[in-house]
Motif scaffolding. Structure first.
Motif, PDB file in Angstrom:
ATOM      1  N   TYR A  89      76.954 128.957 -19.914  1.00 37.51           N
ATOM      2  CA  TYR A  89      77.354 128.225 -21.116  1.00 37.51           C
ATOM      3  C   TYR A  89      77.415 126.727 -20.826  1.00 37.51           C
ATOM      4  N   THR A  90      78.054 126.373 -19.712  1.00 40.67           N
ATOM      5  CA  THR A  90      78.169 124.969 -19.305  1.00 40.67           C
ATOM      6  C   THR A  90      76.790 124.342 -19.122  1.00 40.67           C
ATOM      7  N   GLN A  91      75.852 125.126 -18.618  1.00 38.80           N
ATOM      8  CA  GLN A  91      74.499 124.628 -18.382  1.00 38.80           C
ATOM      9  C   GLN A  91      73.650 124.616 -19.653  1.00 38.80           C
ATOM     10  N   GLY A  92      74.216 125.112 -20.758  1.00 40.43           N
ATOM     11  CA  GLY A  92      73.490 125.102 -22.022  1.00 40.43           C
ATOM     12  C   GLY A  92      72.564 126.278 -22.222  1.00 40.43           C
ATOM     13  N   ASP A  93      72.632 127.267 -21.321  1.00 34.94           N
ATOM     14  CA  ASP A  93      71.794 128.465 -21.452  1.00 34.94           C
ATOM     15  C   ASP A  93      72.591 129.526 -22.205  1.00 34.94           C
ATOM     16  N   LEU A  94      72.608 129.378 -23.534  1.00 36.47           N
ATOM     17  CA  LEU A  94      73.474 130.213 -24.362  1.00 36.47           C
ATOM     18  C   LEU A  94      73.049 131.678 -24.386  1.00 36.47           C
ATOM     19  N   GLU A  95      71.754 131.948 -24.364  1.00 38.37           N
ATOM     20  CA  GLU A  95      71.290 133.347 -24.354  1.00 38.37           C
ATOM     21  C   GLU A  95      71.730 134.054 -23.074  1.00 38.37           C
ATOM     22  N   GLU A  96      71.540 133.378 -21.944  1.00 37.19           N
ATOM     23  CA  GLU A  96      71.963 133.948 -20.653  1.00 37.19           C
ATOM     24  C   GLU A  96      73.477 134.125 -20.617  1.00 37.19           C
ATOM     25  N   SER A  97      74.179 133.160 -21.175  1.00 37.31           N
ATOM     26  CA  SER A  97      75.631 133.230 -21.250  1.00 37.31           C
ATOM     27  C   SER A  97      76.064 134.449 -22.060  1.00 37.31           C
ATOM     28  N   LEU A  98      75.435 134.649 -23.216  1.00 37.44           N
ATOM     29  CA  LEU A  98      75.775 135.788 -24.070  1.00 37.44           C
ATOM     30  C   LEU A  98      75.537 137.112 -23.347  1.00 37.44           C
TER      31      LEU A  98
END
Length: 188
Positions: A89-98
């Motif tokens: 999430y911090t890195q802006g990779d929202l799909e991976e975060s989800l």
């Protein structure tokens, strides 16, 4: 030692926390305590994350996750997945975060980690809101709020309520948003 490392981390002394946690890690490995090793690796990941050293943090969280999986400790494995989700999430990779948060949620439910379940549900709700899926986000925040009340976590209850207010604002439900923000303020 592990607790001293946590205190150092909470005081903002991340480098000192890492020194202490590395000593604790060596001890855990020397005595063969795999669970303690995983807990320490997770704490190291948190300290590295606080320093912005994301690659190192990811490595520590991955190692902690693998050990917890090996031990069958699903709740702690879920915590490691949740920490990985936070980094993505911090890195802006929202799909991976989800993806990481959804894995964390399933494991935390399986391990009957209600606080972790509420926390991870709230993180998924934040992502749903970011994706513009506000009705889903609202339902997820409501679920997190219910669990927070169940376990008596007033701080997280306030956070979930405040987040619900933000989603209601995005949905232009202003009277409900104001009421929800007022309720959140009373919880603080």
């Amino acid at each position: 030692l592990n607790n001293i490392g946590l205190v150092q981390s909470r005081l903002g002394n991340q480098r000192r926390a890492i020194e202490v946690e590395e000593k604790s890690l060596r001890l855990a490995r020397e005595i063969g305590n795999r669970n303690e090793e995983a807990v320490v690796l997770n704490n190291l990941g948190l300290a590295y994350h606080e320093l912005g050293e994301e690659r190192q943090a990811i490595g520590e969280f991955e190692n902690a996750r693998a050990i917890q999986h090996e031990l069958g400790n699903v709740a702690n494995e879920g915590a490691a997945w949740s920490n990985l989700g936070a980094i993505h999430y911090t890195q802006g990779d929202l799909e991976e975060s989800l993806e990481a948060f959804e894995l964390a949620l399933a494991l935390r439910k399986q391990g009957n980690d209600r606080r972790g379940e509420a926390n991870t549900t709230g993180k998924i709700a934040v992502l749903r809101h970011a994706f513009g899926q506000d009705e889903d986000a609202l339902q997820l925040f409501q679920k997190a709020l219910e669990i927070d009340r169940e376990v008596g976590d007033h701080s997280e209850e306030s956070t979930a309520t405040m987040n619900m207010g933000s989603v209601l604002m995005a949905l232009a439900r202003y009277p409900q948003a104001v009421e929800t923000f007022d309720r959140a303020m009373r919880l603080q």
